[in-house]
Structure formats: structure tokens, C-alpha cells
Design an enzyme around this catalytic site. Structure first.
Site, short mmCIF file in Angstrom:
data_model
loop_
_atom_site.label_atom_id
_atom_site.label_comp_id
_atom_site.label_asym_id
_atom_site.label_seq_id
_atom_site.Cartn_x
_atom_site.Cartn_y
_atom_site.Cartn_z
N GLU A 185 0.84 -1.21 0.00
CA GLU A 185 0.00 0.00 0.00
C GLU A 185 0.87 1.25 0.00
O GLU A 185 0.67 2.17 0.79
CB GLU A 185 -0.94 -0.02 1.22
CG GLU A 185 -1.82 -1.25 1.23
CD GLU A 185 -2.74 -1.31 2.43
OE1 GLU A 185 -3.10 -0.24 2.95
OE2 GLU A 185 -3.09 -2.43 2.85
N GLU A 289 -5.69 -7.63 -3.11
CA GLU A 289 -6.49 -7.73 -1.89
C GLU A 289 -7.92 -7.32 -2.22
O GLU A 289 -8.22 -6.14 -2.29
CB GLU A 289 -5.96 -6.81 -0.77
CG GLU A 289 -4.61 -7.20 -0.22
CD GLU A 289 -4.23 -6.36 1.01
OE1 GLU A 289 -5.12 -5.65 1.55
OE2 GLU A 289 -3.06 -6.41 1.42
#
Length: 819
Positions: A185, A289
């Protein structure tokens, strides 16, 4: 085969047209790729993966069972994080041993036939304290996750160690690892701009991380999660691909409220095929994800309520919506969540990491979404034409008779429609034999046309395909399914049949048509003469105890405290040995990570010239995660500031303690976050022992259950009936559960939601002696009592059970330096 996904579609070109599969050195024949899909050992493959973190299930003997349950879903891969903060709690000493070793994890994956996507960070997020970083990183002055040598140097030993472990388990060495994610991220968080986090800085850092893992021997394809800040990161280097991977959570990551009929529209997938073409068109489309559930936190709802939000309807609508973007690597976060044992979670989570996903924390699989996931994954196992499909840009309603059909989070209406498609038999409006197709509430369908079943052409089918197979004699069996009360129809090209067809129908309506010393280290602003930040002294988890020594002058009317303990934390405060007050985490400011309080000392009549001691006990709920460039994990924890009326701050001398040894922690088997410094007036420590003897071969999950009462009552406190003494006892307390030395959760009676704490076999000895301990902290001056506490067996599991070995359980002994 053409595949139609309501409301939009996919186009399937002739197989392997424009495919550019190129040799990739030692990966040739093992892991290859083109713009369409991964090719593993020569076979095109849709990588359908489930997230599973071994350190959230610290019983390695149970890992194989989790892999088998994931395999039974039809998945072929597992994505996993490694947690730097658990293996380098003492800076300079990396310990991948005991329950933190990876060898058994790799072995179990290989045995189950599961490929692995390794995600070693160093930063992982994952609802962990400090985002997976060691506590020592909170004292680094340089920006974290950047290219400053002060930070970079701290990562080297960990990266080299975990990198070598992963490299040894790569497919090139006969292991199950086929892919590697670097960092996590890194550029996807909102409000992170080029001024706060310069692009060149992160480019330099990412290149360094890539080199770290290359130097450790990693050769499998690399990827990063997020949309890159620049094309510089979207490159092929030394025969590796750098693939763009998304991590959307359309129903949000924390199920606050979790009303199943209200889907929040967060990062709703709409134009992903365009993003993929822009950022990573030469690699398969990777969703690293996608939402399999949502996390829970103290004061919120439990995991079953999260499952009710991200339920089987969510799987049907959101996952099928994704397939229309022609994704070919699909990882579900989470598939098995496990437990935030040993204080490993971040400040916003509770002890459970069940996540409301298809495999429960106790390893049960009764949630309906497990079955829905199985239906979808198995379809792709028998649909090879999808592997070279490209996304179409058709608008809503392109294949149906009405424009009301669209992917939307709001509607729960039932809608009927007809399917309008081009097939080998021409343009058809389906069903042809009368009636209409139906979407009930939130639903989505995969309708196929010209679908190949081992040489037999399924011209169209309104029912969905679970699987099909062909036996040695050539007999084909296809399993179709639909919802209750639905009408379905299919057609077979009779010219492709070489024998007769047998149709077996169920009850559905069918129509057949063929996670204090004086120093100053934390870079955050200091508000006291000497640092009181817990991280400056190596205390990063569990409870914190402060003692403030001063000499009274008689003017001490009030004490102001500014405290940070994480979401829903609490504290208690004593003057000498007398209880003064507590804050239970509720009321004004409840649920917030920080709290200000002004405590009256007027009634205590402090005498001038006499020494006094403040004692402050703080429940440390975990540090925050962070977005790149924010250094949020450095936010100090504990006593941040204070003001004692009638004194300057330097009049009060503070001492602080946490777990014995701090970063030089003693319990190497259970890791750096398992213990704390809780030892104070108002806190009781209770232990008991018992034996279990579960019959051989039975896999029986068990949970410790707390009676949940926050009421007060009058109870007798004198043992003599003739001289009864009555006291008011509250249930306003906080409890830690220790099972054979392993901290397996917190129970916060007045906040909740957890009352049941699952403990896996291996931590709990199912055939021998167990020691259970509770720390019982009353937040009220009158004391507290626990209404009930029990160990409860749950429904046995039927699986490929092998009795797990016990996790290391070193017994209590007196430690040097303990007090």
C-alpha cells in the site's frame, strides 16, 4: 467460449492470439506470463488466492488443515505476510524460529498443492501494531518508508534473512513460492501528496527493496499493491514483471454497525480495465487484496455481524463484477483470519481477526459465503477460455432486455429480464421457451455462450456452471445450478454430440434446450522536561505503569493528564495506595486513541513537605498503522503531558515500566509483544490448572467464554453470616487471558464486543495439563467480580485432521530483574 457477465461482458479472442510469452532465464518452464495470465509449469492458470497469515495461528500443526480448506474452495494459491516486528523485537536479532519459523508453512502448502505469494514487507499494514514494524522504528528520526540511510539500514538484516527463507522456497528450488510482493500500500492512501512524500524518494526506496530481495536470491515475479505514482515503477527488470495490483474494499474495512442491507460504496469497482491498460498492460491483471470480510474493533460489532455485511450476496455481486475486468490473479483478503493474540494488532482492532470471512477463527466453514466462493472458483478451474479473455467496455444493459440491471450497492429489488446475446446459432433472446430470468435482491449471474465442454458446444446456458469433467470413456458430466424458484434454460449443439445426453434436474425450475531513563529519542515534539513516551524506553505493547514521585506543598488541587493508549483504551490512577479514579474508555472521548482528564485532589488533603507517589496504569491497545510520508506509527504512546497545580513539571520525577526487558524481552518463544508490565493495585492475577483428554482423531475447536454483565450489585464480603458486610461490586473491568503462557486476547466487559475467545489446539493442550491465567483489572474503587468464565467445546471438524504438536510452552520461573 464467450462469457457474459451481467451487466457487462468479456470478449474471448481465439486462444493465445497475440500472446507474448518470452523466456525468463531460470523461470522458463516454471513461472511465465504474458498480458493475459500466469503460466505455471507450462499451464495457463487463473491464480485464485486466499490470504492467510501463519503468525495469527501460532500452532503450526494446524496450518495444513487451513491450506486444505482453501484448496477445497477451488483456490490454488495463498498470499501471506511476514511480520518484521514479531521476529526482530530486539534490534539486530532476527528470530525465525518456533511458531515464527516458515519451513513448516512452506511444507504444508506444498503438501496441499497450494502455490504461495510471499509478502514480506518490510511494511505490511494488515491491521498490525506499527504496520508490522518493530517498536524500535518509532525512535528513528528519518522518515520511515523512505530512502534515508538511517531508516534503510534498519531493514537490511530482516530483508536479507526473510529474503533468503523465501528464496529457498521458490518454485525454482522445488518450493511453492511463485510470486513476491515488495512493500505494501505504498502510494494508494488518500491525502498523500508529492510534497509530503516526494516521488523520487519512494522510487529510490522501492528500487532498493527490489535489490534487497534480488540479492537474497529471489527470482520469481515481483509486484506491488497500488496505483503507481509514475511509470518508473511499472517496468520489467532482469526478466521480472512489476505488476500493478489493486486492493479495494467496497464495503469498507471495519464493519461499524454492519447492517447487512446497507452497503457503503467505498472504492466501488467501475473502470478497472482502463486502469490496468494504463499502468500495467503487459502483465496479467492482479487484484492483490479484494474484500473477503471486514475487521472488528472494541466497542463495535462481532465477526458474525461482519459476515452478515460481507455475505454471500456480496461475494456474488462484487466478485462477479470483478471478473468482467478480466482479472487473472485474484487474492481474497482474508480467507482465514485467525487471532490478534499477544498484543500484535493495531489500535483499532480487537483480539479477534476472524474478519467475518469464509473460514472462521475457530476454523469452522459453515458460513454460506464459503459455498458461494467454492461455486465461483471451481467454474474458472474448468473454463480455460477465460484465461485469454480481454475486458469489454460495454455499458450497463448491453446484454439484457432492460436498463435497470447494473452493479449497484443500493438496490435489493427483484428484477426480471431476458438475455440478448450473439451465439453460434445467431442472435438470441433467452429464454426461448418462455418465462423470464430473475435477479433476486443482490445477485449476479455468469451466463455463458458457446462454452466448450470437452468438444461439446453449450450454445448458451442461463444457469451457472459449477464444474464439469470427462471420464476415461469420454463421458462428460456438467453440474449446473441456480437459485431457488428461478427458471433456467440451456442449449446444446447437437452436431457436437457423439452420444446421447442425460439430463439430471434438481428442484430448481429448469427448461432444457439442448494486524525511565533520561533520554529523548522519539522525533515527535516533547511536552515534558524528560520524555515519558513508552517507545523511548522500549515498551511497545501491553499495559504501561507510570509512577510519579513528588513532595507536596499543600497546593495540589488538580492534576491534568494527556494520555494516548489506542482506541478504546482505559486507565486507572492511585495516590500512594489509595484509588482515585479511572477512565473506562467510554463517555466523552470514548473510543478515541487519546484522552485528556483533569483529576481533583482536593479531598485527599496532601500535607506540605511529605512525599507522595502517583501510580498510573494505562491499557496499551496497540499503535496505529500509517500512510507513506506520515510517520504515523511514531505517534507516542503512554503519558504524553501532565500538569500538577502548584508545581512545575520538573517537581515530579517519573518512572515507567512495561514488559520485563522491553525490547530485550525474555520470552523468545512467544515473541516480543506477548507480555506486559501489569502489576498494580486494583489488578488481580488468577491462575488455575486443568487437564483435557479429547478422544483420538477428534478435531474439537474450543473457546474461553466470559459472562458479559456490566451491571452493579450488592454482594456479601464477610464470611460470617452473623456479621454480614455488603459492598457494591461492578462489572467494569478489563481482563487478559493467558493460556499456557500465551496471551490470547482481551475482554473489555463494558465495551465488548468479544465474549468468546477461541484458542487453537497446540496452544491449548487437548490431551494433558493446561495452565490458564487471568489478569482482572477493576476500573472502579469498589472492586469487581467476574460473573462467569468457562471453556466450551464447539462443533467438531471433519477434515484431514492430524494431531498438531504443542507450541513451545516454557513454564513460569523467577526471572532476573523482575520486581
Amino acid at each position: 467460449m464467450d462469457v457474459t457477465l451481467t451487466p457487462r461482458g468479456l470478449h474471448v479472442p481465439p486462444r493465445d492470439v497475440n500472446s507474448k510469452v518470452e523466456p525468463r532465464d531460470q523461470l522458463e518452464g516454471l513461472v511465465e506470463w504474458d498480458q493475459y495470465s500466469m503460466i505455471i509449469r507450462g499451464e495457463r492458470m487463473f491464480i485464485f488466492s486466499g490470504e492467510f497469515h501463519p503468525w495469527r495461528l501460532p500452532s503450526p500443526g494446524l496450518w495444513l488443515g487451513i491450506f486444505q480448506k482453501i484448496k477445497a474452495l477451488g483456490f490454488n494459491a495463498v498470499s501471506f505476510y511476514t511480520y518484521w516486528g514479531l521476529v526482530e523485537g530486539t534490534q539486530g536479532k532476527v528470530r525465525f524460529d518456533g511458531v515464527f519459523a516458515l519451513d513448516e508453512f512452506f511444507k504444508a502448502a506444498a503438501e496441499a498443492g497450494i502455490y504461495l505469494i510471499a509478502r514480506p514487507g518490510p511494511y505490511i499494514n494488515a491491521e498490525t501494531a506499527l504496520g508490522g514494524y518493530p517498536g524500535s522504528t518509532a525512535r528513528i528520526k528519518a522518515p520511515l518508508r523512505g530512502d534515508d540511510p538511517e531508516f534503510i539500514d534498519t531493514t537490511e538484516l530482516y530483508a536479507a534473512t526473510v529474503g533468503k527463507l523465501i528464496a529457498d522456497a521458490q518454485i525454482t528450488n522445488g518450493g511453492p513460492v511463485i510470486m513476491l510482493q515488495l512493500e505494501n500500500e505504498y502510494d494508494t492512501w488518500p491525502d498523500v501528496n508529492n510534497t509530503d512524500f516526494p516521488a523520487q524518494l519512494n522510487i529510490n526506496y522501492m528500487e532498493h527493496v527490489k535489490q534487497q530481495f534480488k540479492n537474497a536470491g529471489n527470482v520469481v515475479p515481483q509486484m506491488n499493491v497500488g496505483i503507481f505514482l509514475g511509470d518508473e515503477l511499472d517496468v520489467t527488470v532482469n526478466n521480472r514483471f512489476q505488476s500493478m495490483a489493486l486492493m479495494p474494499t467496497p464495503c469498507d474495512t471495519i464493519c461499524i454497525g454492519a447492517h447487512p442491507d446497507v452497503w457503503p460504496k467505498i472504492r466501488w469497482p467501475e473502470n478497472w480495465q482502463l486502469m490496468h491498460q494504463k499502468y500495467s498492460s503487459n502483465t496479467p491483471f492482479f487484484v492483490a487484496e479484494f474484500q473477503g470480510g471486514s475487521g472488528t474493533g472494541f466497542g463495535g460489532v462481532n465477526a458474525d455481524a461482519c459476515n452478515a455485511l460481507v455475505n454471500q450476496e456480496s461475494i456474488r455481486v462484487l466478485w462477479k463484477n470483478n471478473y468482467r475486468f478480466a482479472i487473472k490473479i485474484f487474492n481474497i483478503y482474508m480467507t482465514y483470519g485467525g487471532t490478534n493474540w499477544g498484543n500484535l494488532g493495531y489500535r483499532g482492532g480487537d483480539s479477534s481477526y476472524d474478519y467475518g470471512v469464509s473460514i472462521k477463527e475457530n476454523r469452522h466453514i459453515w458460513r454460506e459465503k464459503y459455498s458461494e466462493e467454492k461455486l465461483e472458483a471451481n467454474f474458472f478451474k474448468v473454463s480455460p477460455a477465460y484465461l485469454t479473455a480481454v475486458a469489454d467496455n460495454a455499458s450497463n444493459g448491453s446484454y439484457v432486455s432492460i436498463d435497470q440491471i447494473a452493479t449497484t450497492p443500493t438496490s435489493t429489488n427483484t428484477t426480471t429480464y431476458k438475455l440478448i446475446v450473439l451465439t453460434s446459432a445467431g442472435n438470441l433472446t433467452i429464454p426461448k421457451l418462455g418465462g423470464e430470468l430473475v435477479l433476486t435482491r443482490r445477485d449476479s449471474k455468469i451466463h455463458v455462450v458457446d462454452y466448450d465442454v470437452a468438444g461439446i458446444n453449450l450454445v448458451y446456458c442461463t444457469a451457472e456452471i459449477f464444474t464439469w469433467a470427462q471420464d476415461a470413456s469420454g463421458k462428460r458430466t456438467i453440474i449446473l445450478y441456480g437459485g431457488a424458484g428461478e427458471l433456467h434454460e440451456f442449449a446444446i449443439d447437437l452436431t457436437t454430440l457423439t452420444t446421447s445426453a442425460q439430463i439430471i434436474l434438481s428442484d430448481t425450475t429448469w427448461k432444457y434446450r439442448s494486524r525511565i531513563i533520561h533520554l529523548r529519542l522519539n522525533p515527535q515534539p516533547l511536552l515534558t522536561p524528560t520524555s515519558l513516551y513508552a517507545s523511548d524506553y522500549g515498551f511497545h505493547s501491553g499495559s504501561l505503569i507510570y509512577r510519579g514521585h513528588f513532595t507536596a506543598n499543600g497546593n495540589e488541587s488538580y492534576l491534568f493528564l494527556n494520555l494516548t493508549g489506542g482506541n478504546d483504551f482505559g486507565y486507572s490512577f492511585w495516590l500512594n495506595n489509595s484509588f482515585v479514579t479511572s477512565w473506562d474508555g467510554t463517555g466523552l472521548g470514548g473510543g478515541e486513541p487519546s484522552h485528556n482528564d483533569t483529576i481533583s485532589l482536593v479531598s485527599h488533603s496532601l500535607e506540605s513537605g511529605k512525599p507522595y507517589v502517583f501510580t498510573l496504569l494505562i491499557d496499551h491497545m496497540g499503535q496505529d498503522e500509517e500512510a507513506p510520508g506520515t510517520d504515523a506509527i511514531k505517534s507516542p504512546m503512554g503519558l504524553i503531558n501532565f500538569d500538577l497545580v502548584g508545581h512545575v513539571q520538573s517537581d515530579v520525577t517519573w518512572k515507567l515500566t512495561g514488559n520485563l526487558g522491553g525490547e530485550s524481552y525474555h520470552d523468545l518463544e512467544r515473541g516480543p509483544r506477548n507480555e506486559d508490565g501489569i502489576k498494580s493495585a486494583g489488578v488481580g492475577f488468577f491462575t488455575t490448572t486443568f487437564e483435557l483428554d479429547v478422544p483420538a482423531g477428534y478435531d474439537v475447536p474450543m473457546s474461553f467464554v466470559f459472562a458479559n454483565s456490566t451491571s452493579t450489585s450488592a454482594v456479601p464480603t464477610s464470611p460470617s453470616p452473623s456479621t454480614p458486610s455488603i459492598a457494591t461490586i461492578s462489572r467494569n473491568h478489563r481482563i487478559q487471558l493467558f493460556v499456557n503462557g500465551w496471551q490470547f486476547g482481551k475482554f473489555v466487559a463494558n465495551i465488548g464486543p468479544q465474549t468468546s475467545l477461541p484458542v487453537p489446539e497446540g496452544i491449548l493442550n487437548h490431551n494433558g495439563l493446561n495452565t490458564v491465567a487471568l489478569t482482572l483489572w477493576s476500573l472502579d474503587g469498589g472492586g469487581t467480580r467476574l460473573d462467569g468464565f468457562s471453556l466450551e467445546p464447539e462443533m467438531p471438524l471433519w477434515s484431514g485432521y492430524r494431531k498438531p504438536w504443542l507450541a513451545p510452552q516454557p513454564a513460569w520461573r523467577e526471572r532476573e530483574g523482575a520486581y
